[in-house]
Design a protein around this motif. Structure first.
Motif, mmCIF file in Angstrom:
data_model
loop_
_atom_site.group_PDB
_atom_site.id
_atom_site.type_symbol
_atom_site.label_atom_id
_atom_site.label_comp_id
_atom_site.label_asym_id
_atom_site.label_seq_id
_atom_site.Cartn_x
_atom_site.Cartn_y
_atom_site.Cartn_z
ATOM 1 N N ALA A 1 0.824 -1.207 0.000
ATOM 2 C CA ALA A 1 0.000 0.000 0.000
ATOM 3 C C ALA A 1 0.862 1.263 0.000
ATOM 4 O O ALA A 1 0.347 2.354 -0.190
ATOM 5 N N GLY A 2 2.160 1.105 0.155
ATOM 6 C CA GLY A 2 3.066 2.239 0.058
ATOM 7 C C GLY A 2 3.796 2.263 -1.276
ATOM 8 O O GLY A 2 3.752 3.251 -2.001
ATOM 9 N N TYR A 3 4.433 1.178 -1.605
ATOM 10 C CA TYR A 3 5.310 1.116 -2.774
ATOM 11 C C TYR A 3 4.627 0.652 -4.059
ATOM 12 O O TYR A 3 5.202 0.739 -5.135
ATOM 13 N N GLY A 4 3.439 0.082 -3.987
ATOM 14 C CA GLY A 4 2.798 -0.497 -5.170
ATOM 15 C C GLY A 4 3.152 -1.973 -5.252
ATOM 16 O O GLY A 4 3.331 -2.628 -4.233
ATOM 17 N N LEU A 5 3.264 -2.514 -6.444
ATOM 18 C CA LEU A 5 3.651 -3.916 -6.601
ATOM 19 C C LEU A 5 5.167 -3.996 -6.589
ATOM 20 O O LEU A 5 5.837 -3.373 -7.422
ATOM 21 N N ILE A 6 5.709 -4.741 -5.632
ATOM 22 C CA ILE A 6 7.157 -4.833 -5.479
ATOM 23 C C ILE A 6 7.597 -6.289 -5.454
ATOM 24 O O ILE A 6 6.817 -7.183 -5.148
ATOM 25 N N SER A 7 8.857 -6.491 -5.772
ATOM 26 C CA SER A 7 9.467 -7.819 -5.720
ATOM 27 C C SER A 7 9.993 -8.057 -4.319
ATOM 28 O O SER A 7 10.338 -7.121 -3.594
ATOM 29 N N GLU A 8 10.109 -9.314 -3.957
ATOM 30 C CA GLU A 8 10.652 -9.651 -2.639
ATOM 31 C C GLU A 8 12.080 -9.137 -2.455
ATOM 32 O O GLU A 8 12.527 -8.942 -1.331
ATOM 33 N N SER A 9 12.793 -8.873 -3.540
ATOM 34 C CA SER A 9 14.181 -8.409 -3.442
ATOM 35 C C SER A 9 14.309 -6.884 -3.432
ATOM 36 O O SER A 9 15.395 -6.359 -3.199
ATOM 37 N N ASP A 10 13.209 -6.165 -3.679
ATOM 38 C CA ASP A 10 13.263 -4.701 -3.666
ATOM 39 C C ASP A 10 13.586 -4.188 -2.270
ATOM 40 O O ASP A 10 12.972 -4.624 -1.284
ATOM 41 N N MET A 11 14.521 -3.258 -2.194
ATOM 42 C CA MET A 11 14.878 -2.653 -0.912
ATOM 43 C C MET A 11 13.824 -1.609 -0.548
ATOM 44 O O MET A 11 13.545 -0.710 -1.343
ATOM 45 N N ILE A 12 13.271 -1.748 0.660
ATOM 46 C CA ILE A 12 12.242 -0.819 1.108
ATOM 47 C C ILE A 12 12.537 -0.356 2.538
ATOM 48 O O ILE A 12 13.250 -1.019 3.289
ATOM 49 N N ALA A 13 11.960 0.775 2.858
ATOM 50 C CA ALA A 13 12.045 1.315 4.217
ATOM 51 C C ALA A 13 10.756 0.962 4.953
ATOM 52 O O ALA A 13 9.712 0.750 4.329
ATOM 53 N N PRO A 14 10.801 0.915 6.269
ATOM 54 C CA PRO A 14 9.563 0.682 7.018
ATOM 55 C C PRO A 14 8.563 1.804 6.746
ATOM 56 O O PRO A 14 8.953 2.967 6.604
ATOM 57 N N TYR A 15 7.300 1.448 6.662
ATOM 58 C CA TYR A 15 6.266 2.438 6.363
ATOM 59 C C TYR A 15 4.977 2.045 7.061
ATOM 60 O O TYR A 15 4.797 0.894 7.457
ATOM 61 N N GLU A 16 4.111 3.011 7.191
ATOM 62 C CA GLU A 16 2.809 2.781 7.819
ATOM 63 C C GLU A 16 1.712 3.248 6.870
ATOM 64 O O GLU A 16 1.227 4.374 6.959
ATOM 65 N N VAL A 17 1.383 2.386 5.913
ATOM 66 C CA VAL A 17 0.292 2.634 4.975
ATOM 67 C C VAL A 17 -0.357 1.276 4.726
ATOM 68 O O VAL A 17 0.344 0.296 4.495
ATOM 69 N N THR A 18 -1.678 1.225 4.790
ATOM 70 C CA THR A 18 -2.381 -0.034 4.542
ATOM 71 C C THR A 18 -3.700 0.227 3.838
ATOM 72 O O THR A 18 -4.372 1.224 4.111
ATOM 73 N N PHE A 19 -4.050 -0.660 2.938
ATOM 74 C CA PHE A 19 -5.356 -0.573 2.295
ATOM 75 C C PHE A 19 -6.462 -0.943 3.290
ATOM 76 O O PHE A 19 -7.612 -0.552 3.111
#
Length: 176
Positions: A75-93
């Motif tokens: 709900a933050g990044y869109g459709l992502i791969s398991e290997s994509d580097m992401i930061a912690p976020y607080e967004v949910t559908f």
């Protein structure tokens, strides 16, 4: 599969929906959270995600010819791969109303991304709850040589069947 509210780390200054509205702002905030960045497959610690990834690891170890790709509806990044580097976020559908899900998922181009990635596979498992199913904007294009298996709440069976009549549906609740 979907993202989860439970994450490996939850710093006080994690990303919010506002941060995802502007690419430059998101990049700046990700730099501030650099020490907490991790691959998406490792970030989520909800039970569904943990069990899914354990099953994927087992399949990869025992069936070396098998190509398995895990895509996560975030709900933050869109459709992502398991290997994509992401930061912690607080967004949910899960906390959004229907029209908010529709607008935010459109902004994140989730439907297009799902259509693009799934065109490359002959077997697709979809493990999503009701609001995340809404975010992918059914119907999806199903090709003749593909098999789709939806593991979804029983309440979504009609929605899936009406939009994708050739898909197999395995109704599941949280307990299952």
């Amino acid at each position: 599969t979907s993202c989860t509210g439970e994450k490996r780390c939850k710093p006080e200054n994690q990303l919010t929906q506002e941060d995802f509205k502007h690419a430059a702002r998101r990049r700046k905030r990700q730099k501030q959270l650099a020490e907490f960045m991790s691959p998406a497959g490792d970030m989520y610690t909800g039970m569904q995600h943990i069990q899914l990834m354990e099953g994927v690891r087992n399949l990869r170890q025992n069936l070396d010819q098998l190509s398995i790709e895990v895509a996560i509806v975030s709900a933050g990044y869109g459709l992502i791969s398991e290997s994509d580097m992401i930061a912690p976020y607080e967004v949910t559908f899960n906390s959004m109303k229907g029209h908010e899900i529709d607008a935010w998922a459109k902004r994140l181009k989730i439907h297009h991304a799902v259509e693009k990635i799934t065109s490359n596979y002959d077997l697709i498992f979809v493990l999503l709850g009701e609001k995340y199913l809404r975010a992918i904007s059914l119907p999806l294009t199903l090709y003749e040589d593909q098999s789709w298996i939806f593991l979804a709440p029983r309440s979504c069976s009609n929605l899936i069947q009406e939009s994708n009549p050739d898909a197999f549906i395995m109704p599941l609740s949280n307990a299952e």
